[in-house]
Design an enzyme around this catalytic site. Sequence first.
Site, PDB file in Angstrom:
ATOM      1  CB  THR A  68      -4.851  -3.909   8.041  1.00 26.15           C
ATOM      2  OG1 THR A  68      -4.995  -3.183   9.262  1.00 26.15           O
ATOM      3  CG2 THR A  68      -3.413  -3.847   7.595  1.00 26.15           C
ATOM      4  CG  ASP A  94       0.253   2.841   7.092  1.00 31.50           C
ATOM      5  OD1 ASP A  94      -0.685   2.224   6.567  1.00 31.50           O
ATOM      6  OD2 ASP A  94       1.350   2.318   7.376  1.00 31.50           O
ATOM      7  CE  LYS A 140      -2.311  -1.374   3.763  1.00 31.29           C
ATOM      8  NZ  LYS A 140      -1.774  -2.742   3.963  1.00 31.29           N
ATOM      9  CB  THR A 141       3.778   2.262   2.112  1.00 29.03           C
ATOM     10  OG1 THR A 141       3.040   1.957   3.289  1.00 29.03           O
ATOM     11  CG2 THR A 141       4.607   3.493   2.346  1.00 29.03           C
ATOM     12  NE  ARG A 196       6.604  -4.566   5.095  1.00 28.26           N
ATOM     13  CZ  ARG A 196       5.530  -3.892   5.484  1.00 28.26           C
ATOM     14  NH1 ARG A 196       4.760  -4.370   6.440  1.00 28.26           N
ATOM     15  NH2 ARG A 196       5.223  -2.741   4.934  1.00 28.26           N
TER      16      ARG A 196
END
Length: 339
Positions: free
Chosen positions: A160, A111, A66-67, A220
């Site tokens: 999330t 975020d 997302k970032t 990640r």
Amino acid sequence: MSSDITNPKEFNEDVRLDNALRPLSFNEYIGQNKIKDNLGILIEAAKKRSEPIEHVLLYGNSGLGKTTLAHIISKEMGVSIKATSGPAIEKTGDLASILTNLQSGDILFCDEIHRLNKTIEEILYPAMEDFNLDIIIGKGPSARTLQLELPHFTLIGATTHSGLISSPLRSRFGATYRLNFYEQLDIEKIISRSAKILKVNIENNNTLKLIAQCSRYTPRVANRLLKRVRDYSQVRANNVVNEQTTKEALEMLEIDEYGLEPADRYILKTIIEKFNGGPVGLRTLAASSHEEPETITDVYEPYLLQMGFLDRTLRGRIATKLAYDHLGIKYDPEGNKLF
Ligand code: ADE
């Protein structure tokens, strides 16, 4: 209890690695093709109109990008991006300071936007809708409202838990996209790209497949595993990254062929052995498996659900037959679970 290797949340040590490996354009970004296509249109149309893009809400599990997407959007739009997070904005003054320091067209990336407090959220509504900031100065009868005009910014919210976003906030986003777990092939491509950047020589395709298979379909986690496999190979195998050394590294980390780590297996085992397979409520399960409820919902559960090891019912979590089979516990659907 939770180990960090397969936890898709970002830790400090990841920041450096994430930055080095983070794709900087849509061309470099692998996977999530539908979202990339849609964002591409959104960006091109806004550019043609010489307008900022509409506010965008990105939701999906931790570690899915997302970032990264927010940074790519800012780059493609040719604007600056300021990053903050829901819990970081404590006072109305914090938000006022962030918003008044933006330039027209800038992106504000927030975020964990589901963790904004209610007061802040209410100030955000007119800011998002009309680019007005209403601040109340003073208290009691002498209180006054001051209205400031804001630059036309774009808010990119990430969460999330889309379910935890209030409908007034949700409705102020022009576009909402959900990031899903990646395809196995895309994870393989991501690992391959990262290995090149990190100068790790992965010996063959099967090795790549093996790392990808244990990566919870999450970039990640994939990048973190690659680093651990690289370390192991450096220390124990003269830098050889092949199936054998990868298997040994994964075994040492106690990560199984589905990417489950000890904490995942402990949660499933707890449901089966202490609660007869479930259903068991989240809080009870958290207490019994020595985890925080949020760690279960944010870290373990999404993947266990996706893989079909866990089911969520109105009465709580249940372990599926697949979980029994995987843990080598006999499954008895009549209710008397046999160990
Ligand atoms: N590294 C992390 N996420 C990635 C992605 N989606 N594409 C390429 N490299 C990545």
